[in-house]
Write a protein that holds these residues in place. Structure first.
Motif, PDB file in Angstrom:
ATOM      1  N   ILE B 470       9.613 -16.873   1.613  1.00 52.59           N
ATOM      2  CA  ILE B 470       9.283 -15.484   1.933  1.00 52.59           C
ATOM      3  C   ILE B 470       9.921 -14.551   0.907  1.00 52.59           C
ATOM      4  O   ILE B 470       9.281 -13.625   0.390  1.00 52.59           O
ATOM      5  CB  ILE B 470       9.773 -15.129   3.352  1.00 52.59           C
ATOM      6  N   LEU B 471      11.200 -14.816   0.594  1.00 55.95           N
ATOM      7  CA  LEU B 471      11.903 -13.939  -0.344  1.00 55.95           C
ATOM      8  C   LEU B 471      11.296 -14.029  -1.735  1.00 55.95           C
ATOM      9  O   LEU B 471      11.253 -13.039  -2.466  1.00 55.95           O
ATOM     10  CB  LEU B 471      13.391 -14.306  -0.388  1.00 55.95           C
ATOM     11  N   HIS B 472      10.797 -15.233  -2.080  1.00 56.62           N
ATOM     12  CA  HIS B 472      10.145 -15.375  -3.382  1.00 56.62           C
ATOM     13  C   HIS B 472       8.900 -14.499  -3.447  1.00 56.62           C
ATOM     14  O   HIS B 472       8.631 -13.833  -4.447  1.00 56.62           O
ATOM     15  CB  HIS B 472       9.791 -16.842  -3.594  1.00 56.62           C
ATOM     16  N   GLU B 473       8.145 -14.503  -2.336  1.00 60.06           N
ATOM     17  CA  GLU B 473       6.954 -13.654  -2.258  1.00 60.06           C
ATOM     18  C   GLU B 473       7.331 -12.182  -2.420  1.00 60.06           C
ATOM     19  O   GLU B 473       6.682 -11.428  -3.145  1.00 60.06           O
ATOM     20  CB  GLU B 473       6.308 -13.856  -0.884  1.00 60.06           C
ATOM     21  N   ILE B 474       8.441 -11.782  -1.723  1.00 62.10           N
ATOM     22  CA  ILE B 474       8.905 -10.397  -1.812  1.00 62.10           C
ATOM     23  C   ILE B 474       9.275 -10.072  -3.244  1.00 62.10           C
ATOM     24  O   ILE B 474       8.955  -9.000  -3.765  1.00 62.10           O
ATOM     25  CB  ILE B 474      10.118 -10.181  -0.875  1.00 62.10           C
ATOM     26  N   MET B 475       9.932 -11.022  -3.912  1.00 60.18           N
ATOM     27  CA  MET B 475      10.358 -10.793  -5.294  1.00 60.18           C
ATOM     28  C   MET B 475       9.146 -10.569  -6.188  1.00 60.18           C
ATOM     29  O   MET B 475       9.118  -9.619  -6.988  1.00 60.18           O
ATOM     30  CB  MET B 475      11.177 -12.007  -5.737  1.00 60.18           C
ATOM     31  N   LEU B 476       8.106 -11.417  -6.010  1.00 58.07           N
ATOM     32  CA  LEU B 476       6.892 -11.239  -6.811  1.00 58.07           C
ATOM     33  C   LEU B 476       6.246  -9.897  -6.500  1.00 58.07           C
ATOM     34  O   LEU B 476       5.716  -9.216  -7.380  1.00 58.07           O
ATOM     35  CB  LEU B 476       5.897 -12.373  -6.534  1.00 58.07           C
ATOM     36  N   PHE B 477       6.333  -9.496  -5.216  1.00 55.73           N
ATOM     37  CA  PHE B 477       5.710  -8.246  -4.788  1.00 55.73           C
ATOM     38  C   PHE B 477       6.389  -7.047  -5.438  1.00 55.73           C
ATOM     39  O   PHE B 477       5.722  -6.137  -5.936  1.00 55.73           O
ATOM     40  CB  PHE B 477       5.773  -8.155  -3.263  1.00 55.73           C
ATOM     41  N   ILE B 478       7.745  -7.026  -5.465  1.00 53.52           N
ATOM     42  CA  ILE B 478       8.384  -5.840  -6.041  1.00 53.52           C
ATOM     43  C   ILE B 478       8.358  -5.874  -7.560  1.00 53.52           C
ATOM     44  O   ILE B 478       8.545  -4.873  -8.221  1.00 53.52           O
ATOM     45  CB  ILE B 478       9.843  -5.643  -5.558  1.00 53.52           C
ATOM     46  N   ARG B 479       8.092  -7.029  -8.151  1.00 55.39           N
ATOM     47  CA  ARG B 479       7.972  -7.110  -9.605  1.00 55.39           C
ATOM     48  C   ARG B 479       6.772  -6.323 -10.100  1.00 55.39           C
ATOM     49  O   ARG B 479       6.774  -5.758 -11.176  1.00 55.39           O
ATOM     50  CB  ARG B 479       7.762  -8.565  -9.988  1.00 55.39           C
ATOM     51  N   ASP B 480       5.716  -6.355  -9.301  1.00 59.63           N
ATOM     52  CA  ASP B 480       4.457  -5.770  -9.759  1.00 59.63           C
ATOM     53  C   ASP B 480       4.102  -4.647  -8.797  1.00 59.63           C
ATOM     54  O   ASP B 480       3.629  -4.890  -7.699  1.00 59.63           O
ATOM     55  CB  ASP B 480       3.389  -6.872  -9.742  1.00 59.63           C
ATOM     56  N   ASN B 481       4.319  -3.398  -9.229  1.00 60.05           N
ATOM     57  CA  ASN B 481       4.116  -2.308  -8.275  1.00 60.05           C
ATOM     58  C   ASN B 481       2.646  -1.977  -8.059  1.00 60.05           C
ATOM     59  O   ASN B 481       2.313  -1.215  -7.163  1.00 60.05           O
ATOM     60  CB  ASN B 481       4.912  -1.059  -8.691  1.00 60.05           C
ATOM     61  N   SER B 482       1.731  -2.551  -8.849  1.00 57.96           N
ATOM     62  CA  SER B 482       0.325  -2.171  -8.695  1.00 57.96           C
ATOM     63  C   SER B 482      -0.232  -2.628  -7.344  1.00 57.96           C
ATOM     64  O   SER B 482      -1.112  -1.970  -6.788  1.00 57.96           O
ATOM     65  CB  SER B 482      -0.494  -2.759  -9.834  1.00 57.96           C
ATOM     66  N   THR B 483       0.295  -3.729  -6.794  1.00 57.05           N
ATOM     67  CA  THR B 483      -0.181  -4.190  -5.476  1.00 57.05           C
ATOM     68  C   THR B 483       0.048  -3.106  -4.436  1.00 57.05           C
ATOM     69  O   THR B 483      -0.850  -2.762  -3.673  1.00 57.05           O
ATOM     70  CB  THR B 483       0.605  -5.434  -5.021  1.00 57.05           C
ATOM     71  N   TYR B 484       1.277  -2.567  -4.438  1.00 61.05           N
ATOM     72  CA  TYR B 484       1.643  -1.550  -3.462  1.00 61.05           C
ATOM     73  C   TYR B 484       0.782  -0.314  -3.654  1.00 61.05           C
ATOM     74  O   TYR B 484       0.194   0.215  -2.710  1.00 61.05           O
ATOM     75  CB  TYR B 484       3.121  -1.202  -3.648  1.00 61.05           C
TER      76      TYR B 484
END
Lengths: 112, 491
Positions: B470-484
């Motif tokens: 889960i934390l790995h997914e979060i890390m990938l998520f905050i790496r790339d702000n375009s998803t948000y």
């Protein structure tokens, strides 16, 4: 004009910060905090200000308004600032009742 | 489904308002209401966390468009922290029930405002709302630190109040500059307009946010308030402030920096070196000051400063392992430090013990409590089978992989220093008793939360690989702000 306002904001902020760092009286600290807050409120008001703008209620004969949103934000900030000041003064009352002084140097018990 | 998000913020505010009127019944019946609301909220957070999967929930309050109205955004990161926070608040509720002797009405009113503010900080997608929730949390925290109205409490509360309110003003100024230059406050919309700003304004706002939030979560040069405040607060509140509040304030900074600036900005300007050096400063000063403390809670508070340092070092490395380790360490440190503060609180409540030397031969008087302390302390030091080890190891590996040797060495030295001061307490505790002292029983309201924290710390190891995923997914998520940004803009 803009220069005067901007320098007022910065001077007020620095004045307040300087007061917070040097003053020893609790009431004066609360006042210094309010000076700092006032500088930021002035900043919020200048953001939405237009020299020829009217107050933001839509009427057919006017086509230029000042922005209402920064004023709303400033109001919220005033409320928050008021509650912070109230809490500071409540602390002042409690500390005065206990130590009979408002000098923060005289009530330093927590060290190291 | 989306309405759950607003319920999670509104229900604690409602309870905070109502407590004053039902304080006569708080001892029995009213407390059942609190308990059931807490359980329901925890279950709802779990439900949202499981149901949302990998998509981002956007709740537009009052159904206004995102350009006009307020939005709540729930992604993997905020939901994960939300679930953690709700579980901790549930056990804090039990502990507070046992700990607070008089005036339940005021205490629980402030307690629930704290919960509402923290939930709001996690879920909001709007800069000004973030400021409002931050202020709710901060003002409530100042009041709660001084709740006992002891000399230390009042003084620490006032110190915290002055520093914290300056920090809030600095953050507010940063938000004002963002509004003045981009004309919007929604994080996702502002993020799209950030490249139009001049480097000077961009950097200035970054410094404002960094200093403001740095004071709030007690990063190295701004740390002095934390030890006083967390040591003088009532113990359930010390636990909440150390375990949850400073981490959520750090979370807010992560959210702002990653969405508005993106990782590339940090990487290009080498700002991560600044983070890491401040983190190293925190680790050293926290552990060295903890070594010379004689008061148990003060020692724990200084150790919190050091552990915030570990987390900032891990985040500053920007390597995948380091960031995952930092998030994992937030959970581990939260659970363990809360357990330790509960331990200190139990002793203060039952025996009025505050100094470390008073703990002499505690093991012979209450084995359960002492063994719990040992588990928490060993976890904090980072002894292998316990959870503190794995997150520290991840941080050290991540930092070393990214090529920063000194911070990795400092983390190892820090662990050694913490070994010294926790071991000192353990040795005092297990000292053989001269005469047989009477045993004391602890209240179930204290025993259950302490036991639960031990179970949580064991679960964090047992489900380590799932949490890591889960934390790995979060890390990938905050790496790339375009998803948000895209999820919010096309909601």
């Amino acid at each position: 004009m803009e220069l005067i306002i901007n320098s007022t904001i910065i001077i007020l902020f620095i004045l307040g910060l300087y007061g917070l760092l040097t003053q020893r009286n609790i009431i004066k600290l609360a006042i210094c905090f309010n000076i700092m807050e006032a500088s930021i409120l002035i900043f919020f008001l200048t953001v939405g200000y237009k020299p020829e703008g009217s107050y933001p209620i839509i009427r057919p004969e006017v086509d230029s308004y000042v922005q209402p949103l920064p004023q709303a934000l400033a109001l919220t900030a005033i409320v928050i600032g008021a509650s912070t000041t109230a809490l500071m003064l409540a602390f002042a009352i409690k500390l005065y009742k206990r130590y009979h002084t408002l000098d923060i140097d005289k009530l330093r018990r927590l060290r190291g | 489904m989306n309405h759950i998000l607003i319920w999670l913020i509104v229900s604690p505010i409602f309870l905070a308002a109502v407590t004053h009127f039902i304080k006569k019944y708080l001892v029995n019946f009213g407390f059942l209401i609190f308990l059931s609301v807490s359980i329901v909220n925890t279950c709802l957070s779990l439900l949202v966390f499981l149901e949302s999967g990998s998509d981002i929930l956007v709740y537009r309050v009052g159904n206004w468009s995102i350009y006009k109205g307020i939005i709540l955004v729930a992604d993997k990161m905020s939901l994960f922290f939300l679930l953690f926070m709700q579980i901790i608040f549930f056990f804090s509720l039990l502990f507070s029930k046992g700990y607070v002797k008089n005036d339940h009405g005021t205490f629980f009113s402030l307690f629930y405002l704290l919960q509402a503010g923290l939930t709001g900080m996690l879920l909001t997608g709007d800069l000004f709302n973030l400021y409002v929730f931050l202020e709710i949390v901060s003002i409530v925290a100042y009041a709660l630190v001084a709740y006992d109205k002891t000399d230390h409490g009042l003084e620490a509360g006032f110190k915290y109040l002055v520093l914290g309110s300056v920090a809030s003003l600095i953050i507010l100024w940063g938000i004002g500059i963002i509004y003045a230059t981009t004309g919007n406050l929604n994080l996702a919309i502002v993020a799209g307009l950030m490249q139009n700003l001049t480097p000077l304004i961009k950097g200035g706002v970054f410094i404002f946010f960094f200093i403001g939030f740095g004071i709030k979560f007690a990063l190295f040069p701004f740390h002095p308030w934390l030890a006083d405040a967390h040591a003088s607060a009532p113990s359930p509140i010390s636990a909440l402030l150390s375990g949850v509040m400073i981490k959520i304030q750090l979370y807010s900074l992560i959210r702002i920096v990653t969405v508005l600036y993106g990782i590339d900005y940090i990487h290009d300007l080498k700002l991560n070196i600044v983070f890491m050096s401040l983190g190293v400063g925190s680790v050293l000063i926290g552990h060295l000051m903890a070594l010379k403390q004689t008061n148990l809670k003060r020692m724990l508070a200084y150790s919190s400063i050091a552990h915030i340092g570990y987390i900032v070092i891990g985040l500053g490395s920007i390597s995948p392992q380091g960031v995952v380790g930092a998030f994992y360490h937030m959970l581990n440190h939260g659970v363990l430090k809360i357990g330790l503060f509960y331990f200190a609180g139990t002793l203060i409540y039952h025996l009025n013990l505050k100094q470390i030397k008073d703990l002499k031969s505690l093991f012979w008087r209450n084995p359960f409590l002492s063994i719990m302390f040992c588990i928490f302390a060993l976890g904090m030091i980072g002894i292998p089978p316990l959870n503190g080890f794995f997150s520290k190891w991840l941080i050290i590996m991540g930092v070393a992989d990214a090529g920063y040797v000194i911070p990795a060495v400092i983390i190892a030295i820090g662990s050694f220093l913490s070994l010294i001061y926790y071991l000192r307490v353990v040795v005092i505790m297990f000292e053989p008793a001269r005469k047989l002292e009477e045993r004391f029983r602890i209240d179930p309201f204290f025993a259950i939360p302490i036991g639960a924290m031990v179970v949580c710390s064991i679960l964090l190891v047992v489900f380590g690989s799932q949490i890591h995923l889960i934390l790995h997914e979060i890390m990938l998520f905050i790496r790339d702000n375009s998803t948000y940004i895209q999820a919010v803009l096309y909601s």
